[in-house]
Design a protein around this motif. Sequence first.
Motif, short mmCIF file in Angstrom:
data_model
loop_
_atom_site.label_atom_id
_atom_site.label_comp_id
_atom_site.label_asym_id
_atom_site.label_seq_id
_atom_site.Cartn_x
_atom_site.Cartn_y
_atom_site.Cartn_z
N MET A 52 -21.38 3.53 -6.36
CA MET A 52 -21.22 4.66 -7.28
C MET A 52 -21.40 5.96 -6.49
SD MET A 52 -24.77 4.00 -9.41
CE MET A 52 -25.49 5.65 -9.38
N LEU A 53 -20.29 6.60 -6.18
CA LEU A 53 -20.34 7.84 -5.42
C LEU A 53 -19.55 8.93 -6.14
CD1 LEU A 53 -19.88 6.83 -1.67
CD2 LEU A 53 -21.99 7.51 -2.82
N GLY A 54 -19.91 10.18 -5.84
CA GLY A 54 -19.18 11.30 -6.39
C GLY A 54 -19.52 11.58 -7.84
N PRO A 55 -18.99 12.65 -8.38
CA PRO A 55 -19.36 13.08 -9.74
C PRO A 55 -18.94 12.11 -10.83
CG PRO A 55 -17.53 14.39 -8.89
CD PRO A 55 -18.03 13.58 -7.75
N ARG A 56 -17.92 11.26 -10.56
CA ARG A 56 -17.45 10.30 -11.56
C ARG A 56 -18.02 8.91 -11.33
NH1 ARG A 56 -12.30 12.23 -13.88
NH2 ARG A 56 -11.72 10.05 -14.18
N ARG A 57 -18.85 8.76 -10.28
CA ARG A 57 -19.50 7.48 -9.96
C ARG A 57 -18.46 6.37 -9.71
NH1 ARG A 57 -22.86 11.05 -10.07
NH2 ARG A 57 -24.97 10.91 -10.93
N GLU A 58 -17.35 6.73 -9.07
CA GLU A 58 -16.27 5.78 -8.84
C GLU A 58 -16.32 5.25 -7.41
OE1 GLU A 58 -12.81 7.65 -11.71
OE2 GLU A 58 -13.03 8.41 -9.67
N GLU A 59 -16.09 3.95 -7.25
CA GLU A 59 -16.17 3.35 -5.92
C GLU A 59 -15.57 1.96 -5.94
OE1 GLU A 59 -17.45 3.03 -1.85
OE2 GLU A 59 -17.69 4.75 -3.17
N PHE A 60 -14.86 1.58 -4.89
CA PHE A 60 -14.44 0.20 -4.71
C PHE A 60 -15.48 -0.54 -3.87
CE2 PHE A 60 -9.75 1.58 -5.04
CZ PHE A 60 -9.73 1.29 -6.40
N GLU A 61 -15.76 -1.79 -4.22
CA GLU A 61 -16.72 -2.59 -3.46
C GLU A 61 -16.12 -2.93 -2.10
OE1 GLU A 61 -18.80 -5.58 -1.61
OE2 GLU A 61 -16.82 -6.04 -2.45
N VAL A 62 -16.93 -2.80 -1.06
CA VAL A 62 -16.42 -2.78 0.31
C VAL A 62 -15.78 -4.09 0.74
CG1 VAL A 62 -18.71 -3.29 1.30
CG2 VAL A 62 -16.97 -2.15 2.68
N TRP A 63 -16.43 -5.23 0.50
CA TRP A 63 -15.90 -6.49 1.03
C TRP A 63 -14.65 -6.94 0.29
CZ3 TRP A 63 -16.92 -8.10 5.66
CH2 TRP A 63 -18.11 -7.68 6.27
N THR A 64 -14.59 -6.64 -0.99
CA THR A 64 -13.37 -6.93 -1.75
C THR A 64 -12.21 -6.10 -1.22
OG1 THR A 64 -14.85 -7.17 -3.65
CG2 THR A 64 -12.49 -7.26 -4.08
N LEU A 65 -12.48 -4.82 -0.97
CA LEU A 65 -11.45 -3.93 -0.42
C LEU A 65 -11.01 -4.39 0.97
CD1 LEU A 65 -9.73 -1.37 -0.51
CD2 LEU A 65 -11.74 -0.09 0.29
N LEU A 66 -11.96 -4.76 1.83
CA LEU A 66 -11.61 -5.19 3.18
C LEU A 66 -10.75 -6.45 3.15
CD1 LEU A 66 -14.98 -4.58 5.06
CD2 LEU A 66 -12.86 -3.27 5.31
N SER A 67 -10.99 -7.33 2.19
CA SER A 67 -10.15 -8.52 2.09
C SER A 67 -8.71 -8.15 1.77
CB SER A 67 -10.71 -9.46 1.00
OG SER A 67 -11.97 -9.97 1.39
N ALA A 68 -8.54 -7.17 0.85
CA ALA A 68 -7.20 -6.71 0.53
C ALA A 68 -6.53 -6.07 1.74
CB ALA A 68 -7.25 -5.73 -0.64
N LEU A 69 -7.29 -5.27 2.49
CA LEU A 69 -6.74 -4.59 3.67
C LEU A 69 -6.42 -5.59 4.78
CD1 LEU A 69 -9.04 -1.43 3.76
CD2 LEU A 69 -6.67 -1.58 2.95
#
Length: 332
Positions: A52-69
């Motif tokens: 949860m980052l930034g004013p909207r608390r929006e974030e992708f989970e890192v390991w899920t994202l890395l799998s997609a990448l």
Amino acid sequence: MQFDWMVQCYAGVGVHRDAPLYDALDRDSVLAGADSAVESGLEGLWAPDHFMLGPRREEFEVWTLLSALAERTDDVDLGPLVGSITYRNPALLAKMATTVDVLSEGRLRLGLGAGWHEEEHAAYGFDFPDVNTRIDMLEETIQVLQTMFTEDAPTFHGDHYDIEDAYNEPKPVQEPYPPLVIGGAGPRMLRLAAKYADEWNVEISARARGKPIEFKVRKFDEYLRAEGRDPDDVERSWLAHVLVREDEDELREYCDRIFPLPWGEESDMDDELSDADDAREKGGFLIGTPSEVAGQIGTIRSLGFDKLQLLFLDFPGTTGMELFGDEVIPRF
């Protein structure tokens, strides 16, 4: 030198002021950014380990994202910058890291750190012990990872973690295991990195307080030699914000849109970066024409850093990324 993209998978200003022109997180912008990074000649894709980052608390989970990448790319490095060891049991982390290394055919670089975002820990129900305890946990995590990456029937018993026959098959593609990237610049973290790291990462920001970076570089070399390691054998990487434009008027226009930016610790956000000069001085931001940015990178390189992970302040636009690839990378 190697230049990578720190995937900006969060939006806006706040605790992280890394995407001030990105209003709301969306799938298409992040994946298009990854495509543009590869096309622009950047050689790695890294992602932050937050929820949860930034004013909207929006974030992708890192390991899920890395799998997609891993599936979207063919020949760039991938990794968390850096993974907080407080968020995952180290045996689970070993399995996740191994999976991404296998899916990417050996492109993972495993970033590790002691964690810092206290608000996030409280919100998600994670324990947040004192910093010395977290560093102790980080060292045991590294030992668990090494055990699971290399042993047939991994077993480890420590003060914080225990595993017994925690099979990790298949093993990572990279031998003996993916390179360990340790982020941090305090005295204990420097000693830990000197003992275990294949790459040392620093973020020059409000959280990198204390002694100047030149002092920390010297101490890191001393600690490496004390461990019997050659300082030239450990890579050095630097997380940097960049804004590059060929036209001075356009550069000023973007600076007017971006600054002031909040600046400070998680619990102390009253400070700000008022303009480009302030950002260069306080936060090591790389701002200017391609020639000027190249000169600023030259100063970083002279300290022994051979890799930059870049946050482009004009994201989700990709003009700065493309210009960096065309006009800055060839200078190195």
